[in-house]
Motif scaffolding. Structure first.
Motif, PDB file in Angstrom:
ATOM      1  N   GLY A 206       0.792  -1.217   0.000  1.00 58.39           N
ATOM      2  CA  GLY A 206       0.000   0.000   0.000  1.00 58.39           C
ATOM      3  C   GLY A 206       0.827   1.271   0.000  1.00 58.39           C
ATOM      4  N   LYS A 207       2.054   1.209  -0.513  1.00 56.75           N
ATOM      5  CA  LYS A 207       2.903   2.394  -0.579  1.00 56.75           C
ATOM      6  C   LYS A 207       4.048   2.134  -1.550  1.00 56.75           C
ATOM      7  N   GLY A 208       4.568   3.217  -2.117  1.00 56.30           N
ATOM      8  CA  GLY A 208       5.668   3.099  -3.064  1.00 56.30           C
ATOM      9  C   GLY A 208       5.753   4.328  -3.938  1.00 56.30           C
ATOM     10  N   VAL A 209       6.904   4.507  -4.580  1.00 59.64           N
ATOM     11  CA  VAL A 209       7.157   5.656  -5.446  1.00 59.64           C
ATOM     12  C   VAL A 209       7.750   5.164  -6.754  1.00 59.64           C
ATOM     13  N   VAL A 210       7.202   5.620  -7.870  1.00 59.03           N
ATOM     14  CA  VAL A 210       7.754   5.319  -9.192  1.00 59.03           C
ATOM     15  C   VAL A 210       8.018   6.649  -9.892  1.00 59.03           C
ATOM     16  N   ILE A 211       9.270   6.872 -10.266  1.00 58.47           N
ATOM     17  CA  ILE A 211       9.671   8.095 -10.960  1.00 58.47           C
ATOM     18  C   ILE A 211      10.146   7.722 -12.356  1.00 58.47           C
ATOM     19  N   ASN A 212       9.524   8.301 -13.366  1.00 53.86           N
ATOM     20  CA  ASN A 212       9.894   8.053 -14.751  1.00 53.86           C
ATOM     21  C   ASN A 212      10.414   9.341 -15.389  1.00 53.86           C
ATOM     22  N   ILE A 213      11.459   9.213 -16.182  1.00 55.02           N
ATOM     23  CA  ILE A 213      12.092  10.382 -16.796  1.00 55.02           C
ATOM     24  C   ILE A 213      11.630  10.514 -18.237  1.00 55.02           C
ATOM     25  N   LEU A 244      -3.307   8.087 -12.195  1.00 57.98           N
ATOM     26  CA  LEU A 244      -4.754   8.122 -12.010  1.00 57.98           C
ATOM     27  C   LEU A 244      -5.289   6.768 -11.531  1.00 57.98           C
ATOM     28  N   GLU A 245      -4.699   5.690 -12.014  1.00 58.31           N
ATOM     29  CA  GLU A 245      -5.163   4.354 -11.639  1.00 58.31           C
ATOM     30  C   GLU A 245      -4.855   4.014 -10.183  1.00 58.31           C
ATOM     31  N   TYR A 246      -3.681   4.434  -9.696  1.00 57.59           N
ATOM     32  CA  TYR A 246      -3.193   3.910  -8.417  1.00 57.59           C
ATOM     33  C   TYR A 246      -2.998   4.954  -7.329  1.00 57.59           C
ATOM     34  N   ARG A 247      -3.397   6.190  -7.565  1.00 59.41           N
ATOM     35  CA  ARG A 247      -3.209   7.220  -6.535  1.00 59.41           C
ATOM     36  C   ARG A 247      -3.976   6.897  -5.249  1.00 59.41           C
ATOM     37  N   GLU A 248      -5.140   6.260  -5.400  1.00 61.64           N
ATOM     38  CA  GLU A 248      -5.960   5.947  -4.233  1.00 61.64           C
ATOM     39  C   GLU A 248      -5.439   4.731  -3.475  1.00 61.64           C
ATOM     40  N   GLN A 249      -4.427   4.060  -4.023  1.00 63.33           N
ATOM     41  CA  GLN A 249      -3.882   2.869  -3.361  1.00 63.33           C
ATOM     42  C   GLN A 249      -2.514   3.137  -2.737  1.00 63.33           C
ATOM     43  N   GLY A 250      -2.172   4.422  -2.587  1.00 69.91           N
ATOM     44  CA  GLY A 250      -0.970   4.788  -1.859  1.00 69.91           C
ATOM     45  C   GLY A 250       0.301   4.842  -2.677  1.00 69.91           C
ATOM     46  N   ILE A 251       0.196   4.717  -4.005  1.00 71.01           N
ATOM     47  CA  ILE A 251       1.377   4.731  -4.859  1.00 71.01           C
ATOM     48  C   ILE A 251       1.563   6.125  -5.460  1.00 71.01           C
ATOM     49  N   ILE A 252       2.757   6.661  -5.327  1.00 70.24           N
ATOM     50  CA  ILE A 252       3.087   7.967  -5.900  1.00 70.24           C
ATOM     51  C   ILE A 252       3.794   7.749  -7.235  1.00 70.24           C
ATOM     52  N   PHE A 253       3.205   8.273  -8.291  1.00 67.49           N
ATOM     53  CA  PHE A 253       3.859   8.276  -9.595  1.00 67.49           C
ATOM     54  C   PHE A 253       4.273   9.709  -9.920  1.00 67.49           C
TER      55      PHE A 253
END
Length: 333
Positions: A206-213, A244-253
């Motif tokens: 229920g948490k995590g960060v994905v950064i794309n360049i 938009l798909e995963y913001r409500e599940q605690g994932i930061i894109f």
């Protein structure tokens, strides 16, 4: 948890019509004056709202500590293309913040050198290296998934990418078919597959960060670098929709849309206000993590982004004409 878009839209709509109704009642506007007032109020509100939001996301929110605390998402960070430029800057910045690192690149010598330097500077930080050539196809990702098993990965930085050596017509690209395969594998497949490998564990916790360049080239007309710009447009769109798909599940894109940054890829060696060093750019990008899911991060790049957006209301072929003239002149010389 975000509010549904209807609730977010209600406040400005009520403010707009309340302001117009007040002015109408106070000054007894006729119909045309009422329409003009409504337009003026809406434009003013739009401008003030976006300026205030820009200031909050870049400075006030950071100062108030509303940005993301990356250490709370997991002890390990995975960085692709980490031996130079933006990727190297992320390795240094995340190690400084106490995250353990999985370093991924195709050069064993550079990876070992980076690992040695990080261990010397940050003795408490664990590092793991994975030697991989991202220009290869889907067959490489089974081994990568095995290497990452058992690690609590809180952050993924999809930085690896390749670019043209110089601007060129698509049909004149050297070794065109092989280059097309390489750039699609490196710039698109790597982002997709690394996200596919890491995201399930993040969702489970229920948490995590994905950064794309991505790149500013992905949002503007970029003839003579067509394929590179198209791959960066994919990264931008891919990240926006995943957010938009995963913001409500605690994932930061977060997708970064930089202009020129000092790096081997840009071939720029000296930093200035318009071309930041990779270290300065990454520090700014990390500071607005959790406040901006799509950003140029650096102020001059944000200004350029705004100019591009405004310019897109006018002739779309201006950039193409300018670059066409420039490349024809360079060929004659």
């Amino acid at each position: 948890m975000g509010y549904p878009w209807q609730r977010k839209a209600a406040a400005p709509i009520l403010f707009l019509w309340g302001s117009v109704a007040f002015c109408h009642r106070l000054f007894h506007f006729n119909f045309l004056e009422f329409i003009g007032c409504a337009f003026s109020v809406s434009v003013s509100f739009f401008f003030i709202y976006h300026v205030a939001l820009f200031i909050y996301r870049n400075w006030v929110g950071v100062w108030l500590g509303h940005n993301a605390d990356i250490k709370t998402h997991g002890p390990w960070a995975v960085i692709t293309g980490c031996t130079s430029g933006i990727g190297r800057a992320y390795a240094d910045s995340l190690a400084k913040r106490g995250l353990n690192l999985v370093l991924m690149s195709r050069s064993k010598e550079k990876l070992v050198e980076l690992q040695s330097e990080l261990r010397e500077q940050f003795p408490s930080v664990q590092t793991k290296i994975i030697i991989v050539d991202f220009t290869k196809g889907p067959e490489i990702y089974g081994d990568i998934e095995k290497e990452l098993q058992g690690l609590e990965i809180g952050m993924l930085v999809n930085n690896v990418g390749i670019c043209y050596q110089f601007p060129e017509y698509f049909m004149d690209l050297p070794d065109r078919n092989q280059f097309c395969t390489d750039i699609l594998n490196c710039n698109i497949l790597s982002v997709t597959m690394m996200t596919s490998i890491v995201l399930p564990g993040m969702l489970e916790r229920g948490k995590g960060v994905v950064i794309n360049i991505s790149s500013l080239s992905g949002i503007m007309d970029t003839p003579f670098m067509t394929l590179y710009a198209a791959t960066k447009a994919f990264v931008d769109k891919f990240t926006q929709d995943l957010e938009l798909e995963y913001r409500e599940q605690g994932i930061i894109f977060q997708v970064l849309i930089p202009g020129y940054v000092v790096s081997n890829m840009s071939k720029v060696k000296t930093s200035n206000f318009f071309v930041p060093s990779a270290e300065d750019f990454v520090e700014k990008a990390l500071s607005c993590l959790g406040l901006q899911s799509r950003t140029c991060a650096w102020l001059s790049h944000q200004i350029l982004h705004a100019c591009i957006r405004i310019g897109q209301f006018f002739r779309r072929d201006v950039a193409g004409e300018v670059m066409h003239i420039d490349i024809m002149i360079s060929r004659k010389n």
